[in-house]
Motif scaffolding. Structure first.
Motif, PDB file in Angstrom:
ATOM      1  N   THR A 120       1.110  -2.121   0.147  1.00 58.35           N
ATOM      2  CA  THR A 120       0.230  -0.350   0.244  1.00 58.35           C
ATOM      3  C   THR A 120       0.690   1.391   0.069  1.00 58.35           C
ATOM      4  OG1 THR A 120      -0.328  -0.468   2.062  1.00 58.35           O
ATOM      5  CG2 THR A 120      -2.273  -0.546   1.389  1.00 58.35           C
ATOM      6  N   LEU A 127       4.028   3.460  -1.184  1.00 55.09           N
ATOM      7  CA  LEU A 127       4.748   4.466  -2.384  1.00 55.09           C
ATOM      8  C   LEU A 127       5.578   3.675  -2.956  1.00 55.09           C
ATOM      9  CD1 LEU A 127       5.422   7.342  -3.847  1.00 55.09           C
ATOM     10  CD2 LEU A 127       7.006   7.586  -2.460  1.00 55.09           C
ATOM     11  N   LEU A 128       6.491   2.655  -2.916  1.00 54.66           N
ATOM     12  CA  LEU A 128       7.736   1.883  -3.608  1.00 54.66           C
ATOM     13  C   LEU A 128       6.488   0.495  -3.480  1.00 54.66           C
ATOM     14  CD1 LEU A 128       9.788   1.179  -4.556  1.00 54.66           C
ATOM     15  CD2 LEU A 128      10.913   0.287  -3.222  1.00 54.66           C
ATOM     16  N   PHE A 152      -1.194  -2.954   5.316  1.00 54.44           N
ATOM     17  CA  PHE A 152      -2.188  -2.846   6.335  1.00 54.44           C
ATOM     18  C   PHE A 152      -3.264  -2.424   6.583  1.00 54.44           C
ATOM     19  CE2 PHE A 152      -0.727  -2.376  11.559  1.00 54.44           C
ATOM     20  CZ  PHE A 152      -2.154  -3.081  11.703  1.00 54.44           C
ATOM     21  N   ARG A 153      -2.460  -0.710   7.048  1.00 54.03           N
ATOM     22  CA  ARG A 153      -3.979  -0.604   7.679  1.00 54.03           C
ATOM     23  C   ARG A 153      -4.442   0.307   6.444  1.00 54.03           C
ATOM     24  NH1 ARG A 153       0.293   1.566  11.128  1.00 54.03           N
ATOM     25  NH2 ARG A 153      -0.037   1.391  13.035  1.00 54.03           N
ATOM     26  N   ARG A 154      -4.305   1.005   5.510  1.00 57.44           N
ATOM     27  CA  ARG A 154      -4.400   1.120   4.548  1.00 57.44           C
ATOM     28  C   ARG A 154      -4.933  -0.008   3.310  1.00 57.44           C
ATOM     29  NH1 ARG A 154      -0.126   5.287   1.502  1.00 57.44           N
ATOM     30  NH2 ARG A 154       0.954   4.076   3.140  1.00 57.44           N
ATOM     31  N   ASP A 156      -0.344  -7.191   9.984  1.00 63.13           N
ATOM     32  CA  ASP A 156       0.375  -6.992  11.128  1.00 63.13           C
ATOM     33  C   ASP A 156       1.983  -7.567  10.311  1.00 63.13           C
ATOM     34  OD1 ASP A 156       1.902  -5.436  12.680  1.00 63.13           O
ATOM     35  OD2 ASP A 156       0.130  -5.507  14.061  1.00 63.13           O
ATOM     36  N   LEU A 157       2.854  -6.971  10.227  1.00 63.39           N
ATOM     37  CA  LEU A 157       4.498  -7.710   9.673  1.00 63.39           C
ATOM     38  C   LEU A 157       4.574  -7.699  11.744  1.00 63.39           C
ATOM     39  CD1 LEU A 157       5.423  -6.553   6.998  1.00 63.39           C
ATOM     40  CD2 LEU A 157       4.461  -8.385   7.320  1.00 63.39           C
ATOM     41  N   TYR A 171      16.617   5.836  12.541  1.00 67.21           N
ATOM     42  CA  TYR A 171      16.179   5.635  11.154  1.00 67.21           C
ATOM     43  C   TYR A 171      16.785   5.092  10.304  1.00 67.21           C
ATOM     44  CZ  TYR A 171      14.529   4.689   6.326  1.00 67.21           C
ATOM     45  OH  TYR A 171      14.909   4.326   5.138  1.00 67.21           O
ATOM     46  N   LYS A 206      17.685   0.304   9.293  1.00 63.57           N
ATOM     47  CA  LYS A 206      17.599  -0.368   8.842  1.00 63.57           C
ATOM     48  C   LYS A 206      18.839  -0.900   8.796  1.00 63.57           C
ATOM     49  CE  LYS A 206      15.069   0.387   5.351  1.00 63.57           C
ATOM     50  NZ  LYS A 206      13.897  -0.736   4.985  1.00 63.57           N
ATOM     51  N   LEU A 229      12.673   8.883  -1.909  1.00 67.44           N
ATOM     52  CA  LEU A 229      11.692   8.264  -3.390  1.00 67.44           C
ATOM     53  C   LEU A 229      10.489   9.571  -4.099  1.00 67.44           C
ATOM     54  CD1 LEU A 229      12.045   4.517  -2.147  1.00 67.44           C
ATOM     55  CD2 LEU A 229      13.381   5.588  -4.560  1.00 67.44           C
TER      56      LEU A 229
HETATM   57  N1  LIG Z   1      10.595   6.817   0.954  1.00 67.36           N
HETATM   58  C1  LIG Z   1      11.805   7.295   1.213  1.00 67.36           C
HETATM   59  O1  LIG Z   1      12.128   8.537   0.204  1.00 67.36           O
HETATM   60  C2  LIG Z   1      12.959   5.986   0.724  1.00 67.36           C
HETATM   61  C3  LIG Z   1      14.173   6.018   0.583  1.00 67.36           C
HETATM   62  C4  LIG Z   1      14.803   5.237   1.407  1.00 67.36           C
HETATM   63  C5  LIG Z   1      14.448   4.145   1.255  1.00 67.36           C
HETATM   64  N2  LIG Z   1      13.744   3.737   1.694  1.00 67.36           N
HETATM   65  C6  LIG Z   1      13.206   2.031   2.001  1.00 67.36           C
HETATM   66  O2  LIG Z   1      11.962   1.797   0.534  1.00 67.36           O
HETATM   67  C7  LIG Z   1      11.264   0.667   1.947  1.00 67.36           C
HETATM   68  C8  LIG Z   1       9.944   1.554   0.926  1.00 67.36           C
HETATM   69  O3  LIG Z   1       9.437   2.990   1.482  1.00 67.36           O
HETATM   70  P1  LIG Z   1       7.972   3.610   1.023  1.00 67.36           P
HETATM   71  O4  LIG Z   1       8.514   4.760   0.613  1.00 67.36           O
HETATM   72  O5  LIG Z   1       7.717   2.441   0.365  1.00 67.36           O
HETATM   73  O6  LIG Z   1       7.488   3.025   2.446  1.00 67.36           O
HETATM   74  P2  LIG Z   1       6.157   4.103   2.380  1.00 67.36           P
HETATM   75  O7  LIG Z   1       5.248   4.660   1.508  1.00 67.36           O
HETATM   76  O8  LIG Z   1       5.413   4.946   3.940  1.00 67.36           O
HETATM   77  O9  LIG Z   1       4.818   2.302   3.046  1.00 67.36           O
HETATM   78  C9  LIG Z   1       5.312   2.121   4.692  1.00 67.36           C
HETATM   79  C10 LIG Z   1       4.403   0.533   3.938  1.00 67.36           C
HETATM   80  O10 LIG Z   1       4.679  -0.310   5.648  1.00 67.36           O
HETATM   81  C11 LIG Z   1       3.958  -0.248   5.400  1.00 67.36           C
HETATM   82  N3  LIG Z   1       3.515  -1.026   7.052  1.00 67.36           N
HETATM   83  C12 LIG Z   1       3.605  -0.021   8.050  1.00 67.36           C
HETATM   84  N4  LIG Z   1       3.793  -0.912   9.185  1.00 67.36           N
HETATM   85  C13 LIG Z   1       2.941  -1.808   8.471  1.00 67.36           C
HETATM   86  C14 LIG Z   1       3.081  -3.433  10.016  1.00 67.36           C
HETATM   87  N5  LIG Z   1       3.102  -2.868  11.430  1.00 67.36           N
HETATM   88  N6  LIG Z   1       2.629  -4.269   8.963  1.00 67.36           N
HETATM   89  C15 LIG Z   1       2.638  -4.536   8.165  1.00 67.36           C
HETATM   90  N7  LIG Z   1       2.518  -3.363   7.337  1.00 67.36           N
HETATM   91  C16 LIG Z   1       2.801  -2.200   7.598  1.00 67.36           C
HETATM   92  C17 LIG Z   1       1.997   0.611   4.874  1.00 67.36           C
HETATM   93  O11 LIG Z   1       0.844   0.154   5.300  1.00 67.36           O
HETATM   94  P3  LIG Z   1      -0.187   0.477   5.768  1.00 67.36           P
HETATM   95  O12 LIG Z   1       0.424   1.998   5.048  1.00 67.36           O
HETATM   96  O13 LIG Z   1      -0.736   0.146   4.529  1.00 67.36           O
HETATM   97  O14 LIG Z   1       0.004   0.551   7.010  1.00 67.36           O
HETATM   98  C18 LIG Z   1       2.512   0.609   4.350  1.00 67.36           C
HETATM   99  O15 LIG Z   1       2.587  -0.168   3.185  1.00 67.36           O
HETATM  100  C19 LIG Z   1      11.753   1.225   3.082  1.00 67.36           C
HETATM  101  O16 LIG Z   1      11.573   0.032   3.251  1.00 67.36           O
HETATM  102  C20 LIG Z   1      12.226   2.478   3.097  1.00 67.36           C
HETATM  103  O17 LIG Z   1      12.966   2.351   4.537  1.00 67.36           O
HETATM  104  C21 LIG Z   1      12.196   4.670   1.170  1.00 67.36           C
END
Ligand SMILES: NC(=O)c1ccc[n+]([C@@H]2O[C@H](COP(=O)([O-])OP(=O)(O)OC[C@H]3O[C@@H](n4cnc5c(N)ncnc54)[C@H](OP(=O)(O)O)[C@@H]3O)[C@@H](O)[C@H]2O)c1
Length: 327
Positions: free
Chosen positions: A29, A31-32, A52-54, A63-64, A151, A155, A177
């Motif tokens: 759910t 961004l990536l 999860f929530r979305r 819930d991971l 953070y 990671k 991203l």
């Molecule tokens: N965004 C960036 O700029 C960036 C930069 C570098 C690396 N990354 C890495 O890229 C990856 C993807 O990032 P993103 O930006 O796509 O993240 P994001 O949009 O914030 O999405 C986070 C995801 O984690 C899920 N999540 C949160 N709590 C959870 C739980 N308890 N159980 C199961 N799922 C859960 C959320 O699900 P719900 O919303 O449905 O709850 C959502 O699908 C991450 O590993 C991040 O560390 C991101």
């Protein structure tokens, strides 16, 4: 019951490099994750998306942080590949809700990696350039992490849990991203849109920290390339880097966005001192991406200006603007 089953989002087997392979995506759910699920389906993978929530009605909700829930999802779906995108990725939130964030970023990663090992699935863990301190760029795949904030540490610990439980896994590090967002605040790049539109207010944006905004569509294609190649070549393992090539500060990103949309930006001014407050961030954690390139697994990143136009045009005050510009 911790897992809420509706119909798993499984697509019929299609043509393409992933044909017949089953992949489980966490964070679908996010961004990536959204972009990745689309790309994997296009490439013929049989995708089980988990959120999860979305999570919408036709997606697995899991819930991971619950070991029981993760075990149930993995044993039921028997994936060939698990791509683990879910994380708490906002450094300031991690700093303030550290227990919950570490539980997700570290503990859930360990749980998933153990499950992947026990069912023989290939594990692909998405990590970040924030594992580096940003003092001596560029960073190669074998350079030692030294994160500046919690953070980044979480990671890095996630990476260690990945390697510990799944030594044949791949860790893919990416920088900041952006992509198609549900709301502009969903990414640290698209959120700049609000500052640009608010032309009545002077807005100071950081002009000290160097960033490499990276389009999730490009990351998704790289992930799909890795998964497909790994099916033929088990030697694909270890740490990989992928990054956009255009170096910009937040100030430069905002100017570039305004310029792309032909909007005024005189109210956006550069902040030349390190931004006050919040978690420490690396000055320049540029990633060297040669390992991916040498194996032919990389993609040429789409230029920032073209990609950001696609992401933000739905948020223009008058969407007809796009027709004016593109036709
Ligand atoms: N965004 C960036 O700029 C960036 C930069 C570098 C690396 N990354 C890495 O890229 C990856 C993807 O990032 P993103 O930006 O796509 O993240 P994001 O949009 O914030 O999405 C986070 C995801 O984690 C899920 N999540 C949160 N709590 C959870 C739980 N308890 N159980 C199961 N799922 C859960 C959320 O699900 P719900 O919303 O449905 O709850 C959502 O699908 C991450 O590993 C991040 O560390 C991101």
């Amino acid at each position: 019951m911790p897992v809420f089953h509706s119909d798993p989002q499984e697509e019929p087997e299609g043509a393409g490099p992933g044909a017949g392979g089953r992949v489980l995506v966490t964070g679908a759910t996010g961004l990536l994750g959204r972009s990745l699920c689309r790309q994997l389906r296009d490439d013929g993978w049989n995708v089980t998306a988990t959120g999860f929530r979305r999570a919408p009605p036709l997606m697995l909700r899991c819930d991971l942080t619950s070991e029981e829930a993760v075990h149930e999802v993995v044993t039921k779906n028997k994936p060939d590949v698990i791509v683990h995108c879910a994380a708490e990725r906002r450094p300031d939130v991690v700093e303030h809700s550290s227990e919950a964030a570490l539980n997700l970023n570290v503990h859930s990663t360990a749980t998933l990696a153990k499950e992947a090992a026990s069912c023989g699935a290939f594990f692909l863990y998405i990590s970040t350039d924030y594992v580096f301190d940003g003092r001596n760029p560029p960073y190669g795949e074998d350079d030692s992490p030294n994160p500046l904030n919690l953070y980044g540490r979480s990671k890095m610990e996630g990476e260690r849990e990945t390697s510990r439980h799944c030594p044949d896994s791949v860790i893919l590090r990416v920088p900041i991203l952006f992509g198609e967002v549900e709301r502009v605040s969903e990414s640290a790049v698209t959120v700049l849109w609000t500052s640009i539109l608010d032309a009545g207010e002077t807005c100071s944006l950081d002009h000290t920290q160097q960033r490499f905004p990276t389009n999730v569509k490009d990351v998704a294609k790289v992930c799909s390339n890795i998964c497909s190649r790994r099916r033929q070549d088990p030697s694909i393992r270890g740490v990989f880097h992928f990054s956009g090539k255009e170096q910009m500060t937040k100030y430069e990103m905002a100017k570039s966005i305004a310029d792309a949309f032909e909007l005024p930006s005189d109210h956006v001014v550069p902040l030349t001192e390190a931004p006050p407050g919040g978690a420490s961030r690396p000055q320049n954690a540029r990633l060297a991406c040669s390992r991916l390139e040498l194996l032919g697994l990389s993609v040429e990143p789409r230029p920032f200006r073209a990609a950001i136009l696609d992401c933000l045009w739905p948020f223009t005050p008058d969407r007809r603007w796009r027709q004016t510009v593109f036709h």
